[in-house]
Design a protein around this motif. Structure first.
Motif, short mmCIF file in Angstrom:
data_model
loop_
_atom_site.label_atom_id
_atom_site.label_comp_id
_atom_site.label_asym_id
_atom_site.label_seq_id
_atom_site.Cartn_x
_atom_site.Cartn_y
_atom_site.Cartn_z
N SER A 20 -10.64 1.68 -11.51
CA SER A 20 -10.50 0.75 -12.96
C SER A 20 -9.57 0.53 -13.21
CB SER A 20 -11.37 0.52 -13.95
OG SER A 20 -12.77 1.47 -13.18
N CYS A 21 -9.20 -0.94 -13.80
CA CYS A 21 -8.24 -1.72 -13.71
C CYS A 21 -8.61 -3.09 -14.92
CB CYS A 21 -7.08 -1.81 -12.74
SG CYS A 21 -5.67 -3.44 -13.27
N ALA A 22 -8.52 -2.82 -16.47
CA ALA A 22 -9.09 -3.64 -17.28
C ALA A 22 -8.30 -3.95 -17.65
CB ALA A 22 -9.89 -3.14 -17.63
N ALA A 23 -8.03 -6.24 -17.80
CA ALA A 23 -6.77 -6.63 -18.05
C ALA A 23 -7.20 -7.80 -19.12
CB ALA A 23 -6.42 -7.36 -16.63
N THR A 24 -6.60 -8.21 -19.27
CA THR A 24 -6.62 -8.88 -20.44
C THR A 24 -7.08 -10.43 -19.99
OG1 THR A 24 -4.29 -10.05 -20.42
CG2 THR A 24 -5.03 -8.80 -21.98
N MET A 33 -4.22 -9.55 -7.74
CA MET A 33 -4.15 -8.16 -8.63
C MET A 33 -4.06 -7.11 -7.07
SD MET A 33 -4.87 -8.04 -11.79
CE MET A 33 -5.38 -6.95 -12.14
N GLY A 34 -3.31 -6.01 -7.43
CA GLY A 34 -2.71 -5.06 -6.20
C GLY A 34 -3.05 -3.66 -6.67
N TRP A 35 -3.11 -2.98 -5.73
CA TRP A 35 -3.40 -1.47 -6.59
C TRP A 35 -1.80 -0.56 -6.07
CZ3 TRP A 35 -5.18 1.16 -9.83
CH2 TRP A 35 -6.55 1.22 -10.30
N PHE A 36 -1.34 0.65 -5.96
CA PHE A 36 -0.40 0.64 -5.58
C PHE A 36 -0.26 1.99 -5.41
CE2 PHE A 36 2.57 -2.51 -3.48
CZ PHE A 36 2.05 -3.59 -4.54
N ARG A 37 0.25 3.24 -5.17
CA ARG A 37 0.55 4.76 -5.64
C ARG A 37 2.05 5.22 -5.60
NH1 ARG A 37 -3.49 6.79 -0.68
NH2 ARG A 37 -2.19 6.77 1.24
N GLN A 38 1.95 6.36 -5.82
CA GLN A 38 3.75 7.06 -6.12
C GLN A 38 3.27 8.25 -6.05
OE1 GLN A 38 6.85 5.88 -8.40
NE2 GLN A 38 7.86 6.53 -7.38
N ALA A 39 3.43 9.08 -4.55
CA ALA A 39 2.84 10.90 -5.03
C ALA A 39 5.01 11.45 -5.15
CB ALA A 39 2.63 11.13 -3.34
N PRO A 40 4.72 12.23 -5.70
CA PRO A 40 5.98 13.71 -6.67
C PRO A 40 6.93 13.33 -4.66
CG PRO A 40 3.98 14.35 -7.20
CD PRO A 40 3.40 13.10 -6.26
N GLY A 41 7.77 13.10 -5.46
CA GLY A 41 9.57 12.74 -4.16
C GLY A 41 8.90 11.51 -3.54
N GLU A 43 8.44 7.38 -2.61
CA GLU A 43 8.72 6.23 -3.43
C GLU A 43 7.35 4.95 -3.77
OE1 GLU A 43 12.46 4.76 -1.32
OE2 GLU A 43 10.59 3.32 -0.84
N ARG A 44 6.63 4.24 -3.92
CA ARG A 44 5.99 3.72 -4.68
C ARG A 44 5.37 3.03 -3.35
NH1 ARG A 44 5.78 -0.06 -9.21
NH2 ARG A 44 8.71 -0.10 -8.55
N GLU A 45 4.27 3.42 -3.25
CA GLU A 45 3.62 2.49 -1.84
C GLU A 45 2.42 1.72 -1.79
OE1 GLU A 45 1.48 5.43 2.16
OE2 GLU A 45 1.13 5.52 -0.49
N PHE A 46 1.87 0.61 -0.94
CA PHE A 46 0.86 0.24 -1.37
C PHE A 46 0.27 0.58 -1.10
CE2 PHE A 46 -1.29 -4.22 -1.15
CZ PHE A 46 -2.02 -3.88 0.12
N VAL A 47 -1.12 0.20 -1.25
CA VAL A 47 -2.53 0.49 -1.24
C VAL A 47 -3.26 -0.35 -0.99
CG1 VAL A 47 -4.70 2.11 -2.07
CG2 VAL A 47 -2.20 2.58 -2.74
N TYR A 94 -1.33 3.05 -9.11
CA TYR A 94 -1.08 1.71 -10.35
C TYR A 94 -1.65 0.07 -10.05
CZ TYR A 94 3.13 5.09 -11.65
OH TYR A 94 3.52 6.10 -11.92
N CYS A 95 -2.22 0.02 -11.18
CA CYS A 95 -2.28 -1.38 -10.76
C CYS A 95 -1.74 -2.71 -11.59
CB CYS A 95 -3.73 -1.78 -11.93
SG CYS A 95 -3.76 -2.07 -13.40
N ALA A 96 -1.33 -3.42 -10.49
CA ALA A 96 -0.32 -4.91 -10.76
C ALA A 96 -0.91 -6.02 -10.39
CB ALA A 96 0.52 -4.73 -10.20
N ALA A 97 -0.63 -7.17 -11.54
CA ALA A 97 -1.25 -8.71 -11.31
C ALA A 97 0.33 -8.91 -11.19
CB ALA A 97 -1.42 -9.85 -13.13
N GLY A 98 -0.10 -10.24 -10.31
CA GLY A 98 1.21 -11.00 -9.80
C GLY A 98 0.33 -11.33 -8.29
N HIS A 99 1.95 -12.01 -7.75
CA HIS A 99 1.84 -12.80 -6.21
C HIS A 99 0.45 -11.69 -5.54
CE1 HIS A 99 3.19 -16.38 -7.84
NE2 HIS A 99 4.01 -15.21 -8.31
#
Length: 120
Positions: A20-24, A33-41, A43-47, A94-99
Motif C-alpha cells: 500500500s502507498c498512502a498519499a496526501t 503513481m508508480g512502484w519501483f524496486r531496488q535489490a541489493p547491489g 539499480e532501481r527498477e521500474f515495476v 518504493y512508491c512514487a508520484a509524478g508523470h
C-alpha cells in the motif's frame, strides 16, 4: 510525509503480498503513481505505473501477469498486489508520484520504501 509505503514482509515462493502507498490528498490527485524496486547491489527498477484516472496501467515485463497496480480514490492509496512471488522479486519497494511512465526521473515524490523478501 506525502507518501507512506507499507505491506512488505517475508513470504515463500509462490506466495502473495499487497503493498500500500498512502498519499496526501494533494499528492494523490497530482498525477500518476508508480512502484519501483531496488535489490541489493542493483539499480532501481521500474515495476508498475498507473495514470491519474486509473484507466491506464503499465508493467515491467518481469512482473506482467503476476502484479496488479490499482488506486483507490476514497482512500488516497495506491496498491500493488503481488502474486506468484519469486526469490528474484526480493527488493525494497518504493512508491512514487509524478508523470506516468517507467522512467524514475519522471517521478517527483518518493515514499520511504518497504522491504519484500521472498524465500526459496
Amino acid at each position: 510525509v506525502q507518501l507512506q509505503a507499507s505491506g512488505g514482509g517475508l513470504v515463500q515462493t509462490g506466495g502473495s503480498l499487497r503493498l500500500s502507498c498512502a498519499a496526501t490528498v494533494r499528492t494523490f490527485r497530482s498525477g500518476a503513481m508508480g512502484w519501483f524496486r531496488q535489490a541489493p547491489g542493483k539499480e532501481r527498477e521500474f515495476v508498475a505505473a498507473i495514470n491519474y484516472s486509473g484507466a491506464r496501467t503499465y508493467y515491467a515485463d518481469v512482473v506482467k501477469g503476476r502484479f496488479t497496480i490499482s488506486r483507490e480514490s476514497a482512500e488516497n492509496t495506491v496498491y500493488l498486489q503481488m502474486n506468484s512471488l519469486k526469490p528474484e522479486d526480493t527488493a525494497v519497494y518504493y512508491c512514487a508520484a509524478g508523470h506516468y511512465g517507467s522512467n524514475w526521473r519522471s517521478y517527483d515524490l518518493w515514499g520511504q520504501g518497504t522491504l519484500v523478501t521472498v524465500s526459496s
